[in-house]
Design an enzyme around this catalytic site. Structure first.
Site, short mmCIF file in Angstrom:
data_model
loop_
_atom_site.label_atom_id
_atom_site.label_comp_id
_atom_site.label_asym_id
_atom_site.label_seq_id
_atom_site.Cartn_x
_atom_site.Cartn_y
_atom_site.Cartn_z
N SER A 95 0.85 -1.18 0.00
CA SER A 95 0.00 0.00 0.00
C SER A 95 0.89 1.24 0.00
O SER A 95 1.71 1.41 0.90
CB SER A 95 -0.88 -0.04 1.27
N LYS A 145 -1.06 -0.89 -4.43
CA LYS A 145 -2.29 -0.16 -4.05
C LYS A 145 -1.89 1.28 -3.81
O LYS A 145 -0.98 1.56 -3.03
CB LYS A 145 -2.88 -0.81 -2.78
N LYS A 155 -2.98 4.93 -2.41
CA LYS A 155 -3.94 5.69 -1.62
C LYS A 155 -4.36 6.89 -2.45
O LYS A 155 -3.50 7.56 -3.05
CB LYS A 155 -3.27 6.16 -0.31
N ASP A 181 -7.23 2.96 -2.99
CA ASP A 181 -7.96 2.96 -1.71
C ASP A 181 -8.21 4.40 -1.30
O ASP A 181 -7.27 5.17 -1.09
CB ASP A 181 -7.12 2.24 -0.64
N GLU A 189 -11.16 0.65 -3.45
CA GLU A 189 -11.47 0.27 -2.07
C GLU A 189 -12.10 1.46 -1.32
O GLU A 189 -11.56 2.56 -1.36
CB GLU A 189 -10.16 -0.16 -1.40
N ASP A 217 -13.84 -2.01 2.79
CA ASP A 217 -12.93 -2.20 3.92
C ASP A 217 -13.68 -1.73 5.17
O ASP A 217 -14.34 -2.52 5.86
CB ASP A 217 -11.64 -1.41 3.65
N LYS A 248 -9.93 -7.53 7.44
CA LYS A 248 -8.94 -7.23 8.47
C LYS A 248 -9.48 -7.82 9.77
O LYS A 248 -10.54 -7.39 10.24
CB LYS A 248 -8.78 -5.72 8.65
N GLY A 266 -4.24 -4.67 5.94
CA GLY A 266 -3.20 -4.46 6.95
C GLY A 266 -3.46 -3.20 7.74
O GLY A 266 -4.16 -2.29 7.28
O1 SMG Z 1 -0.46 -2.62 6.82
O2 SMG Z 1 0.38 -2.31 4.84
C1 SMG Z 1 -0.39 -2.00 5.75
C2 SMG Z 1 -1.26 -0.79 5.57
C3 SMG Z 1 -2.27 -1.03 4.53
O3 SMG Z 1 -3.33 0.80 3.49
C4 SMG Z 1 -3.30 0.07 4.44
N1 SMG Z 1 -4.17 0.16 5.47
O4 SMG Z 1 -7.40 1.45 4.69
O5 SMG Z 1 -6.48 -0.35 4.09
C5 SMG Z 1 -6.42 0.71 4.71
C6 SMG Z 1 -5.20 1.15 5.50
C7 SMG Z 1 -5.57 1.44 6.92
C8 SMG Z 1 -4.44 1.90 7.77
S1 SMG Z 1 -3.84 3.41 7.27
C9 SMG Z 1 -2.88 4.06 8.49
MG MG Z 2 -8.48 0.36 3.18
#
Ligand code: SMG
Ligand code: MG
Length: 372
Positions: free
Chosen positions: A142, A168, A170, A196, A221, A246, A270, A298
């Site tokens: 991510s 992925k 953001k 995402d 996402e 999510d 998750k 994650g």
């Molecule tokens: O653990 O690699 C990881 C982070 C993956 O993008 C990630 N998590 O919305 O999926 C999500 C985010 C939530 C945590 S962001 C601080």
């Molecule tokens: Mg997410």
């Protein structure tokens, strides 16, 4: 299973680089760990909550509080009452926590620590217990919102060289079409690419989000707010990019509602968000029966949370690479032996329980407080 005690431990883990999402920037991971001590084994649970309630309503101090006041006492009452079979029953723990509304990340940490201690006592791995079907899992990464497109391309290039199987990005309003187009142009049509939004858009943005269709994304996402199941269903009818949820999926019941409404065709599972590995497996089973793909998300976990997530990600319905990245994506020094990518995969731990332990000296160094 006799519990000698439960420790709440706060650790502070600096991230290798700031991680920016549509809701904020993380520079350090403030983690609550639970250690369940029994005469035969110790079990670990990592709480997925962040310092502030921005991803969802939970936050680390709140999780510690609800564990202390309600969840741990409820489990103590349960375990003090001998079961008719005399056997420890993790499903009874799950039921004992159920009456308390919300606080899924706190519940998950407690249930996981108990499950880990129990599995270690019996010598069974979490992966085997859950029904894992693979010895390794393909890993995605991510990538946070960056200050410029060139900086993003450099970061993505580095991850691809490390072997990550999918990227992925953001996104948020103002950082969506241009970075996606740039990554697609630079790395080609075969790159597995997804985005995402962490709830940064509304249904009114549909014409804009439809422009992502041109880039052949695996999925988008959580474009809308967590309680927008109806709006996500409306979006899914109007864009070609598959919608993945999510934040909206807190339980198997939510997953059933989302599937019935047509709010998503993919689910990010998750364990923390849904209250633990038992509920995560229920969502996996439900989704698989409906032909809905799932993948493991994650929450910037340490090696302890990562080990347990890898066990889950090895279940047969996890058909897309997850956000189960290697330790060095997050931390210079992890609290366990680091997870290192091999050919874009991580090994599913095979030892009893979650299969890994914290390295005592490292754990001590990062510990901020402990409470028994
Ligand atoms: O653990 O690699 C990881 C982070 C993956 O993008 C990630 N998590 O919305 O999926 C999500 C985010 C939530 C945590 S962001 C601080
Ligand atoms: Mg997410």
């Amino acid at each position: 299973m006799k519990i000698t005690g439960i420790e709440l431990r706060r650790i502070a883990m600096p991230l290798v680089a700031p991680f920016r999402t549509s809701f904020g920037t993380e520079t350090d991971r403030d983690v609550l760990l639970l250690r369940v001590v029994t005469p035969d084994a110790e079990g670990w649970g990592e709480c997925a909550a962040m310092s502030a309630p921005l991803y969802n309503s939970e936050y680390v101090d709140g999780a510690a509080d609800v564990l202390r006041r309600f969840l741990i006492p409820a489990v103590k009452t349960l375990l003090d009452t001998p079961a008719p079979t005399g056997q420890f029953d993790i499903h009874a723990v799950n039921r004992a926590l159920h009456p308390f509304k919300g606080h899924n990340m706190a519940k998950s940490a407690l249930e996981t620590a108990l499950l880990d201690a129990w599995l270690r006592t019996g010598g069974q791995s979490l992966a085997t217990y859950l029904g894992a079907a693979a010895p390794t899992v393909p890993c995605g990464v991510s990538v946070g919102i960056m200050t410029s497109v060139p900086a993003l391309l450099e970061a993505v290039d580095g991850y691809l060289q490390e072997g990550y199987q999918r990227i992925k990005l953001k996104i948020e309003p103002g950082w969506d079409l241009a970075p996606v187009q740039a990554v697609r142009d630079r790395f080609g049509p075969d790159l597995l690419l997804q985005v995402d939004a962490n709830a940064a858009y509304t249904l009114a943005d549909t014409p804009h989000l439809a422009k992502l269709d041109a880039h052949d994304l695996l999925l988008i996402e959580q474009p809308f707010a967590d309680d927008d199941l109806v709006q996500h269903a409306a979006l899914a009818k109007q864009i070609r990019t598959p919608v993945c949820l999510d934040e909206s999926i807190h339980s198997a019941d939510h997953a059933a509602a989302a599937i019935s409404l047509g709010s998503c065709s993919i689910i990010n599972i998750k364990p923390g968000r849904v209250g633990g590995y038992l509920e995560a497996r229920r969502i996996h089973d439900l989704a698989r029966a409906h032909g809905i793909a799932v993948w493991c998300g994650g929450m910037l976990e340490t090696g302890l949370g990562r080990a347990a997530n890898l066990a889950l990600a090895a279940l047969p319905g996890f058909t897309l690479p997850g956000d189960t990245s290697g330790s060095h994506r997050y931390f210079a020094t992890d609290i366990t032996e680091p997870f290192i990518l091999q050919n874009g995969h991580l090994p599913v731990p095979t030892g009893p329980g979650i299969g890994v332990d914290p390295v005592p000296d490292i754990l001590r160094e990062v510990t901020v407080s402990t409470e028994w």
